[in-house]
Design a protein around this motif. Structure first.
Motif, PDB file in Angstrom:
ATOM      1  N   ALA A 117     -55.540 -64.880-114.689  1.00 42.25           N
ATOM      2  CA  ALA A 117     -54.302 -64.538-115.398  1.00 42.25           C
ATOM      3  C   ALA A 117     -53.120 -64.953-114.533  1.00 42.25           C
ATOM      4  O   ALA A 117     -53.148 -64.807-113.309  1.00 42.25           O
ATOM      5  CB  ALA A 117     -54.247 -63.049-115.702  1.00 42.25           C
ATOM      6  N   LEU A 118     -52.081 -65.473-115.188  1.00 41.75           N
ATOM      7  CA  LEU A 118     -50.874 -65.918-114.510  1.00 41.75           C
ATOM      8  C   LEU A 118     -49.660 -65.349-115.232  1.00 41.75           C
ATOM      9  O   LEU A 118     -49.545 -65.459-116.463  1.00 41.75           O
ATOM     10  CB  LEU A 118     -50.803 -67.451-114.509  1.00 41.75           C
ATOM     11  CG  LEU A 118     -49.488 -68.102-114.072  1.00 41.75           C
ATOM     12  CD1 LEU A 118     -49.252 -67.877-112.593  1.00 41.75           C
ATOM     13  CD2 LEU A 118     -49.494 -69.592-114.390  1.00 41.75           C
ATOM     14  N   LEU A 119     -48.753 -64.721-114.489  1.00 41.05           N
ATOM     15  CA  LEU A 119     -47.522 -64.157-115.043  1.00 41.05           C
ATOM     16  C   LEU A 119     -46.338 -64.791-114.347  1.00 41.05           C
ATOM     17  O   LEU A 119     -46.240 -64.776-113.116  1.00 41.05           O
ATOM     18  CB  LEU A 119     -47.492 -62.642-114.853  1.00 41.05           C
ATOM     19  CG  LEU A 119     -46.162 -61.944-115.190  1.00 41.05           C
ATOM     20  CD1 LEU A 119     -45.841 -62.077-116.679  1.00 41.05           C
ATOM     21  CD2 LEU A 119     -46.204 -60.481-114.785  1.00 41.05           C
ATOM     22  N   ASN A 120     -45.418 -65.356-115.146  1.00 43.72           N
ATOM     23  CA  ASN A 120     -44.164 -65.899-114.630  1.00 43.72           C
ATOM     24  C   ASN A 120     -43.015 -65.013-115.084  1.00 43.72           C
ATOM     25  O   ASN A 120     -42.870 -64.747-116.289  1.00 43.72           O
ATOM     26  CB  ASN A 120     -43.934 -67.323-115.146  1.00 43.72           C
ATOM     27  CG  ASN A 120     -44.915 -68.322-114.563  1.00 43.72           C
ATOM     28  OD1 ASN A 120     -45.095 -68.403-113.360  1.00 43.72           O
ATOM     29  ND2 ASN A 120     -45.570 -69.082-115.432  1.00 43.72           N
ATOM     30  N   HIS A 121     -42.201 -64.567-114.136  1.00 37.80           N
ATOM     31  CA  HIS A 121     -41.058 -63.710-114.474  1.00 37.80           C
ATOM     32  C   HIS A 121     -39.801 -64.277-113.827  1.00 37.80           C
ATOM     33  O   HIS A 121     -39.762 -64.515-112.619  1.00 37.80           O
ATOM     34  CB  HIS A 121     -41.290 -62.282-113.984  1.00 37.80           C
ATOM     35  CG  HIS A 121     -40.196 -61.333-114.388  1.00 37.80           C
ATOM     36  ND1 HIS A 121     -39.054 -61.154-113.640  1.00 37.80           N
ATOM     37  CD2 HIS A 121     -40.065 -60.534-115.474  1.00 37.80           C
ATOM     38  CE1 HIS A 121     -38.267 -60.277-114.232  1.00 37.80           C
ATOM     39  NE2 HIS A 121     -38.860 -59.885-115.349  1.00 37.80           N
ATOM     40  N   GLN A 122     -38.773 -64.520-114.655  1.00 39.91           N
ATOM     41  CA  GLN A 122     -37.521 -65.089-114.180  1.00 39.91           C
ATOM     42  C   GLN A 122     -36.356 -64.343-114.813  1.00 39.91           C
ATOM     43  O   GLN A 122     -36.372 -64.051-116.021  1.00 39.91           O
ATOM     44  CB  GLN A 122     -37.447 -66.575-114.525  1.00 39.91           C
ATOM     45  CG  GLN A 122     -36.247 -67.305-113.964  1.00 39.91           C
ATOM     46  CD  GLN A 122     -36.305 -68.804-114.263  1.00 39.91           C
ATOM     47  OE1 GLN A 122     -37.219 -69.278-114.919  1.00 39.91           O
ATOM     48  NE2 GLN A 122     -35.334 -69.537-113.768  1.00 39.91           N
ATOM     49  N   THR A 123     -35.356 -64.033-114.021  1.00 36.44           N
ATOM     50  CA  THR A 123     -34.203 -63.290-114.517  1.00 36.44           C
ATOM     51  C   THR A 123     -33.523 -64.032-115.661  1.00 36.44           C
ATOM     52  O   THR A 123     -33.216 -65.230-115.566  1.00 36.44           O
ATOM     53  CB  THR A 123     -33.182 -63.073-113.378  1.00 36.44           C
ATOM     54  OG1 THR A 123     -33.819 -62.379-112.306  1.00 36.44           O
ATOM     55  CG2 THR A 123     -31.992 -62.258-113.871  1.00 36.44           C
ATOM     56  N   GLY A 124     -33.308 -63.330-116.761  1.00 39.33           N
ATOM     57  CA  GLY A 124     -32.639 -63.909-117.907  1.00 39.33           C
ATOM     58  C   GLY A 124     -33.531 -64.717-118.826  1.00 39.33           C
ATOM     59  O   GLY A 124     -33.063 -65.258-119.826  1.00 39.33           O
ATOM     60  N   VAL A 125     -34.817 -64.812-118.511  1.00 31.10           N
ATOM     61  CA  VAL A 125     -35.758 -65.593-119.314  1.00 31.10           C
ATOM     62  C   VAL A 125     -36.959 -64.710-119.644  1.00 31.10           C
ATOM     63  O   VAL A 125     -37.409 -63.933-118.799  1.00 31.10           O
ATOM     64  CB  VAL A 125     -36.234 -66.859-118.565  1.00 31.10           C
ATOM     65  CG1 VAL A 125     -37.227 -67.642-119.415  1.00 31.10           C
ATOM     66  CG2 VAL A 125     -35.043 -67.722-118.190  1.00 31.10           C
ATOM     67  N   ALA A 126     -37.447 -64.830-120.872  1.00 26.00           N
ATOM     68  CA  ALA A 126     -38.606 -64.035-121.271  1.00 26.00           C
ATOM     69  C   ALA A 126     -39.812 -64.381-120.404  1.00 26.00           C
ATOM     70  O   ALA A 126     -40.063 -65.558-120.107  1.00 26.00           O
ATOM     71  CB  ALA A 126     -38.933 -64.276-122.746  1.00 26.00           C
ATOM     72  N   ALA A 127     -40.542 -63.372-119.964  1.00 25.88           N
ATOM     73  CA  ALA A 127     -41.732 -63.588-119.142  1.00 25.88           C
ATOM     74  C   ALA A 127     -42.787 -64.349-119.937  1.00 25.88           C
ATOM     75  O   ALA A 127     -42.922 -64.185-121.157  1.00 25.88           O
ATOM     76  CB  ALA A 127     -42.292 -62.252-118.677  1.00 25.88           C
ATOM     77  N   THR A 128     -43.533 -65.203-119.251  1.00 26.10           N
ATOM     78  CA  THR A 128     -44.602 -65.969-119.887  1.00 26.10           C
ATOM     79  C   THR A 128     -45.915 -65.695-119.174  1.00 26.10           C
ATOM     80  O   THR A 128     -45.944 -65.437-117.961  1.00 26.10           O
ATOM     81  CB  THR A 128     -44.311 -67.474-119.856  1.00 26.10           C
ATOM     82  OG1 THR A 128     -44.203 -67.923-118.491  1.00 26.10           O
ATOM     83  CG2 THR A 128     -43.023 -67.791-120.601  1.00 26.10           C
ATOM     84  N   THR A 129     -46.977 -65.769-119.925  1.00 23.10           N
ATOM     85  CA  THR A 129     -48.305 -65.523-119.368  1.00 23.10           C
ATOM     86  C   THR A 129     -49.282 -66.595-119.843  1.00 23.10           C
ATOM     87  O   THR A 129     -49.099 -67.211-120.900  1.00 23.10           O
ATOM     88  CB  THR A 129     -48.850 -64.146-119.788  1.00 23.10           C
ATOM     89  OG1 THR A 129     -48.959 -64.102-121.227  1.00 23.10           O
ATOM     90  CG2 THR A 129     -47.942 -63.023-119.323  1.00 23.10           C
ATOM     91  N   SER A 130     -50.313 -66.793-119.060  1.00 22.77           N
ATOM     92  CA  SER A 130     -51.473 -67.576-119.485  1.00 22.77           C
ATOM     93  C   SER A 130     -52.709 -66.872-118.939  1.00 22.77           C
ATOM     94  O   SER A 130     -52.725 -66.461-117.781  1.00 22.77           O
ATOM     95  CB  SER A 130     -51.396 -69.021-118.982  1.00 22.77           C
ATOM     96  OG  SER A 130     -51.437 -69.070-117.577  1.00 22.77           O
ATOM     97  N   MET A 131     -53.695 -66.714-119.787  1.00 18.61           N
ATOM     98  CA  MET A 131     -54.912 -65.991-119.421  1.00 18.61           C
ATOM     99  C   MET A 131     -56.117 -66.687-120.014  1.00 18.61           C
ATOM    100  O   MET A 131     -56.042 -67.262-121.106  1.00 18.61           O
ATOM    101  CB  MET A 131     -54.843 -64.545-119.923  1.00 18.61           C
ATOM    102  CG  MET A 131     -53.721 -63.713-119.331  1.00 18.61           C
ATOM    103  SD  MET A 131     -53.683 -62.021-119.985  1.00 18.61           S
ATOM    104  CE  MET A 131     -53.122 -62.353-121.664  1.00 18.61           C
ATOM    105  N   SER A 132     -57.213 -66.622-119.308  1.00 18.56           N
ATOM    106  CA  SER A 132     -58.466 -67.148-119.834  1.00 18.56           C
ATOM    107  C   SER A 132     -59.634 -66.343-119.283  1.00 18.56           C
ATOM    108  O   SER A 132     -59.570 -65.819-118.167  1.00 18.56           O
ATOM    109  CB  SER A 132     -58.642 -68.627-119.485  1.00 18.56           C
ATOM    110  OG  SER A 132     -58.826 -68.795-118.094  1.00 18.56           O
TER     111      SER A 132
END
Length: 288
Positions: A117-132
């Protein structure tokens, strides 16, 4: 990994081995024997396996893999987990990763589940994820030949993929096998159910052609690379490719450092989404 991999042994550094514990010994020709083991010195050093049919001598240079057989199902499990994080100050981007694997191996069967699982979090931008997550079962039917099935779940916000579920029937063969490397080719048929954001679920039939390569250097390095091509049967002209590669560096005991990379390619993704989703990760892990 016994059915789809190998464990390296630095036999040149071993003076003598003897154990009453049961081991599964696999040679470079794909023959598997189980029982207690001991080594015999001499110019043609050998391993003696106390197999059910009686003692069998195998040249040490011909041994490709050795796995301990536990007295119960729990004791045959092998597992590892790693965690990683990174921070980029220029755009205030934080990334968190977690991956793991657990497997059970016997004389003719292997069962393995692995995922990340990968979580990207950036101020002012919706968080994105990828999981398998993938679960696979393989059975050795004849020396180097395998049959099996694979169940896979995947989500990827970058490609607007809400959920993809695939189940595959596979056949495979060991193409290269030694105590330092393994190459397996496999092919099969896949049933694919996928749902993209704001779209209804759809069903597809696909083929599957792939290879899995592993390289081992005793007490130091392991490289694992998996490439899978999914040519669509029900949607001619569409192709998906999944590429995964990982480098494991042993640090101390069962502690390791991992560098990984992956690419998920879809020749016909939804409009306004990239065809490729390339990810690089690092992490610190523990295996047992």
């Amino acid at each position: 990994d016994y059915a789809l991999g190998t464990i390296t042994l630095d036999w040149d550094s071993v003076a003598h081995v003897q154990s009453d514990q049961a081991f599964l010994v696999e040679d470079v020709r794909g023959v598997r024997r189980s029982g207690s083991i001991k080594t015999l010195p001499g110019p043609t050093a050998e391993v003696v396996i106390d197999d059910r049919g009686g003692p069998v001598n195998v040249r040490i240079s011909d041994v490709a893999a050795v796995n301990q057989l536990g007295e119960s199902f729990i004791r045959t499990l092998r597992a590892k987990i790693d965690l990683g994080t990174s921070y980029t100050s220029s755009n205030n981007l934080r990334q968190f990763t977690v991956s793991g694997e657990i497997g059970h191996y016997s004389e003719v069967n292997s069962l393995r589940t692995y995922g990340n699982a990968l979580l990207n979090h950036q101020t002012g931008v919706a968080a994105t994820t990828s999981m398998s997550s993938t679960s696979e079962y393989f059975r050795t039917i004849r020396r180097n030949w395998l049959i099996g099935t694979q169940l896979d779940f995947q989500r990827n916000d970058q490609q607007q993929l809400d959920l993809r579920t695939t189940i595959a029937a596979l056949g495979g063969r060991h193409l290269i096998r030694s105590n330092q490397s393994s190459l397996i080719g496999f092919a099969g048929l896949v049933q694919n159910r996928e749902r993209f954001f704001e779209r209804p679920a759809s069903h597809h039939q696909e083929g599957l052609i792939g290879v899995r390569y592993q390289f081992f250097k005793f007490n130091s390095t392991q490289v694992s690379t998996d490439v899978r091509l999914y040519p669509s049967i029900s949607e001619p002209g569409r192709n998906r490719v999944q590429f995964d590669t990982n480098l494991y560096l042993d640090l101390w005991g069962d502690l390791y450092f991992k560098i990984g990379g992956s690419d998920s390619f879809d020749s016909r993704p939804p409009s306004d989404t990239p065809k490729n989703n390339i990810v690089f990760t690092t992490g610190l892990g523990w295996k047992w």
